[in-house]
Design an enzyme around this catalytic site. Structure first.
Site, PDB file in Angstrom:
ATOM      1  N   LYS A  14      66.066  51.255  12.854  1.00 35.47           N
ATOM      2  CA  LYS A  14      65.150  51.864  13.635  1.00 35.47           C
ATOM      3  C   LYS A  14      63.992  51.668  13.215  1.00 35.47           C
ATOM      4  O   LYS A  14      64.063  50.497  12.779  1.00 35.47           O
ATOM      5  CB  LYS A  14      64.748  53.377  13.093  1.00 35.47           C
ATOM      6  CG  LYS A  14      64.930  53.889  11.769  1.00 35.47           C
ATOM      7  CD  LYS A  14      63.481  53.806  11.156  1.00 35.47           C
ATOM      8  CE  LYS A  14      62.945  54.100   9.845  1.00 35.47           C
ATOM      9  NZ  LYS A  14      61.879  53.048   9.198  1.00 35.47           N
ATOM     10  N   VAL A 108      69.046  45.049   4.037  1.00 33.29           N
ATOM     11  CA  VAL A 108      68.516  45.964   3.254  1.00 33.29           C
ATOM     12  C   VAL A 108      67.198  46.190   2.352  1.00 33.29           C
ATOM     13  O   VAL A 108      66.768  45.382   2.397  1.00 33.29           O
ATOM     14  CB  VAL A 108      69.410  46.052   1.778  1.00 33.29           C
ATOM     15  CG1 VAL A 108      69.468  46.955   0.745  1.00 33.29           C
ATOM     16  CG2 VAL A 108      71.050  46.461   2.129  1.00 33.29           C
ATOM     17  N   ALA A 110      64.459  47.406   3.606  1.00 28.26           N
ATOM     18  CA  ALA A 110      63.593  46.534   5.047  1.00 28.26           C
ATOM     19  C   ALA A 110      62.865  47.145   5.802  1.00 28.26           C
ATOM     20  O   ALA A 110      62.117  46.252   6.890  1.00 28.26           O
ATOM     21  CB  ALA A 110      64.618  45.332   6.262  1.00 28.26           C
ATOM     22  N   GLY A 111      62.567  48.820   5.455  1.00 31.75           N
ATOM     23  CA  GLY A 111      62.273  49.393   7.052  1.00 31.75           C
ATOM     24  C   GLY A 111      63.136  49.554   8.196  1.00 31.75           C
ATOM     25  O   GLY A 111      62.357  50.471   9.057  1.00 31.75           O
ATOM     26  N   LEU A 112      64.324  49.222   8.169  1.00 32.67           N
ATOM     27  CA  LEU A 112      64.909  50.067   9.086  1.00 32.67           C
ATOM     28  C   LEU A 112      65.793  51.172   9.006  1.00 32.67           C
ATOM     29  O   LEU A 112      67.068  51.324   9.667  1.00 32.67           O
ATOM     30  CB  LEU A 112      66.145  48.744   9.616  1.00 32.67           C
ATOM     31  CG  LEU A 112      65.065  46.946   9.744  1.00 32.67           C
ATOM     32  CD1 LEU A 112      65.874  46.037   9.760  1.00 32.67           C
ATOM     33  CD2 LEU A 112      63.935  47.523  11.391  1.00 32.67           C
ATOM     34  N   ALA A 113      65.671  51.364   7.914  1.00 32.87           N
ATOM     35  CA  ALA A 113      66.688  52.588   7.203  1.00 32.87           C
ATOM     36  C   ALA A 113      68.181  52.856   7.239  1.00 32.87           C
ATOM     37  O   ALA A 113      68.686  53.233   7.491  1.00 32.87           O
ATOM     38  CB  ALA A 113      66.087  53.516   8.356  1.00 32.87           C
ATOM     39  N   GLY A 114      68.284  51.442   6.689  1.00 34.28           N
ATOM     40  CA  GLY A 114      69.981  51.302   6.196  1.00 34.28           C
ATOM     41  C   GLY A 114      70.859  52.131   5.751  1.00 34.28           C
ATOM     42  O   GLY A 114      71.779  53.304   6.034  1.00 34.28           O
ATOM     43  N   GLY A 115      70.209  52.919   4.688  1.00 33.63           N
ATOM     44  CA  GLY A 115      70.530  53.937   3.745  1.00 33.63           C
ATOM     45  C   GLY A 115      70.829  55.020   4.433  1.00 33.63           C
ATOM     46  O   GLY A 115      71.813  55.712   4.793  1.00 33.63           O
ATOM     47  N   SER A 116      69.224  55.378   4.886  1.00 35.16           N
ATOM     48  CA  SER A 116      69.183  56.358   5.581  1.00 35.16           C
ATOM     49  C   SER A 116      70.576  56.937   6.683  1.00 35.16           C
ATOM     50  O   SER A 116      70.899  58.185   6.739  1.00 35.16           O
ATOM     51  CB  SER A 116      68.399  56.850   6.089  1.00 35.16           C
ATOM     52  OG  SER A 116      66.768  57.125   5.773  1.00 35.16           O
ATOM     53  N   ASP A 149      64.174  59.968   6.021  1.00 39.14           N
ATOM     54  CA  ASP A 149      64.982  59.299   7.756  1.00 39.14           C
ATOM     55  C   ASP A 149      65.826  59.599   8.054  1.00 39.14           C
ATOM     56  O   ASP A 149      66.617  59.514   9.063  1.00 39.14           O
ATOM     57  CB  ASP A 149      64.324  57.401   6.669  1.00 39.14           C
ATOM     58  CG  ASP A 149      63.179  57.384   7.355  1.00 39.14           C
ATOM     59  OD1 ASP A 149      62.327  57.702   7.638  1.00 39.14           O
ATOM     60  OD2 ASP A 149      62.549  56.029   6.491  1.00 39.14           O
TER      61      ASP A 149
HETATM   62  P1  ATP Z   1      63.612  53.631   5.346  1.00 38.10           P
HETATM   63  O1  ATP Z   1      63.382  52.662   6.420  1.00 38.10           O
HETATM   64  O2  ATP Z   1      64.346  54.527   4.924  1.00 38.10           O
HETATM   65  O3  ATP Z   1      62.170  53.713   4.694  1.00 38.10           O
HETATM   66  P2  ATP Z   1      64.741  51.444   4.472  1.00 38.10           P
HETATM   67  O4  ATP Z   1      65.293  49.948   4.966  1.00 38.10           O
HETATM   68  O5  ATP Z   1      63.910  50.416   3.405  1.00 38.10           O
HETATM   69  O6  ATP Z   1      64.688  52.880   4.147  1.00 38.10           O
HETATM   70  P3  ATP Z   1      66.932  50.690   2.993  1.00 38.10           P
HETATM   71  O7  ATP Z   1      68.086  49.586   3.610  1.00 38.10           O
HETATM   72  O8  ATP Z   1      67.820  52.615   3.401  1.00 38.10           O
HETATM   73  O9  ATP Z   1      65.938  50.246   3.278  1.00 38.10           O
HETATM   74  O10 ATP Z   1      67.522  50.667   1.054  1.00 38.10           O
HETATM   75  C1  ATP Z   1      65.752  51.455   0.113  1.00 38.10           C
HETATM   76  C2  ATP Z   1      67.027  51.446  -1.141  1.00 38.10           C
HETATM   77  O11 ATP Z   1      68.430  52.315  -1.170  1.00 38.10           O
HETATM   78  C3  ATP Z   1      67.678  49.931  -1.536  1.00 38.10           C
HETATM   79  O12 ATP Z   1      67.098  49.615  -2.413  1.00 38.10           O
HETATM   80  C4  ATP Z   1      68.758  50.042  -1.675  1.00 38.10           C
HETATM   81  O13 ATP Z   1      69.581  49.547  -2.217  1.00 38.10           O
HETATM   82  C5  ATP Z   1      69.091  51.720  -1.395  1.00 38.10           C
HETATM   83  N1  ATP Z   1      70.231  52.497  -0.665  1.00 38.10           N
HETATM   84  C6  ATP Z   1      70.739  53.424  -1.491  1.00 38.10           C
HETATM   85  N2  ATP Z   1      72.932  53.475  -0.548  1.00 38.10           N
HETATM   86  C7  ATP Z   1      72.367  52.476  -0.114  1.00 38.10           C
HETATM   87  C8  ATP Z   1      72.634  52.474   1.480  1.00 38.10           C
HETATM   88  N3  ATP Z   1      74.162  52.862   2.412  1.00 38.10           N
HETATM   89  N4  ATP Z   1      72.567  51.303   2.381  1.00 38.10           N
HETATM   90  C9  ATP Z   1      71.334  50.542   2.096  1.00 38.10           C
HETATM   91  N5  ATP Z   1      70.820  50.777   1.296  1.00 38.10           N
HETATM   92  C10 ATP Z   1      71.044  51.545   0.284  1.00 38.10           C
END
Ligand code: ATP
Length: 305
Positions: A14, A108, A110-116, A149
């Protein structure tokens, strides 16, 4: 082993088109936000395998593997949290082994909700593989327990997120736009960005109601031109590449270019592929991590493949 069931799912990332943050934490430590979120076509691929156990041994039930060495493979992974929540909630920990392979394409932290989005895909996939028949509301409730998220990632499309981000109201889908994403190597800690916002950020009155009216009236030009992200000023202080990426995107003709979430990724919205390619080529000289993707409508954020 009794039987095996498998499912391959794509989970979409996202961007925060709009992010308004109230200064200072709530009693629970979270910030109150108003955000207009948009699913994008940049997706990870998750392979699920559910194996019925022959004994009732409860050790090592959830096994996560990934091609990405930057993500945790233990209980810290949001996918693990989602799978454990389902196994615990239905008291079926001793019946199944869940194997999940995560092929990452979404950068990872990056503000793109990868984990979520991976966690949301896990709830959706296990609902199907374990025949739980959970409704969307039940899935959203579980999603909110995993992370702010995750509920949006269940809904997808275009939506308003309120509260700490977990209260979702679906909005009409935006039209199709090309989206160029660029990020520098620097990783931003979400907590640190919010902390800095509390000490030096400027809180602006939220304009989400006007923006939603513009979406409903299909006044997308005005909508896109009035977007802002309260956390961007912190991002700009942390990483000067953000300014350079935005300047390049605007100079070449992007409709809007802005940091997503707590950064550091910057998006540029374009109404044609030729322009998106031009911006992509220019940004490649600033950073290695550049992608061309596009907006995704609701109901398309998980595709079984
Ligand atoms: P959001 O946009 O929801 O704030 P994000 O995109 O900034 O999240 P993520 O890629 O979700 O960040 O990674 C945030 C932290 O979550 C990282 O430190 C990562 O190691 C951890 N993490 C846990 N599970 C996952 C996963 N399945 N994929 C990516 N990162 C994960």
């Amino acid at each position: 082993m009794k039987s095996k069931r498998r499912l391959k799912v794509k989970s979409a990332g996202k961007i925060n088109l709009y992010l308004s943050v109230s200064k200072n934490c709530r009693a629970d430590g979270y910030h109150e936000v108003k955000s207009i979120m948009q699913s994008i076509n940049l997706s990870d691929e998750l392979n699920f395998e559910v194996i019925e156990k022959e004994n009732t041994d409860t050790s090592n039930n959830i096994i996560i593997t990934s091609d990405n060495i930057d993500i945790p493979l233990d209980e810290q992974n949001l996918v693990h949290k989602a799978a454990k929540l389902i196994l615990d909630k239905y008291n079926i920990t001793n019946r199944y082994i869940i194997k999940i392979n995560i092929k990452k394409s979404i950068p990872v932290a990056a503000g793109l909700a990868g984990g979520s989005t991976n966690a949301a895909a896990t709830l959706v996939a296990l609902n199907e593989l374990l025949n739980l028949n959970l409704t969307k509301e039940e899935l959203l409730g579980s999603a909110g327990k995993i992370g702010s998220d995750v509920p949006f990632c269940i809904s997808g499309g275009t939506a308003l997120a309120e509260g700490r981000g977990e209260i979702i109201s679906n909005l009409p889908n935006l039209p199709f736009y090309w989206v160029v994403l660029a990020k520098n190597g620097k990783k931003f800690g979400t907590k640190e960005v919010y902390k800095k916002f509390d000490s030096i950020g400027k809180e602006k009155p939220s304009i989400h109601k006007e923006l939603i009216e513009e979406i409903k009236n299909k006044d997308f030009d005005n909508f896109l031109k009035r977007l802002f992200n309260d956390l961007e000023e912190i991002g700009l202080l942390e990483d000067e590449t953000i300014t350079k990426i935005k300047q390049t995107a605007y100079r070449l003709g992007a409709i809007v270019s802005q940091m997503t979430g707590s950064g550091p990724t910057v998006f540029a919205i374009c109404d044609n592929l030729k322009l998106a390619r031009k911006i992509y080529d220019s940004l490649k000289s600033l950073t290695n991590s550049v992608f061309i993707t596009h907006t995704k409508s609701s109901g398309q954020n998980f595709a079984s493949i």
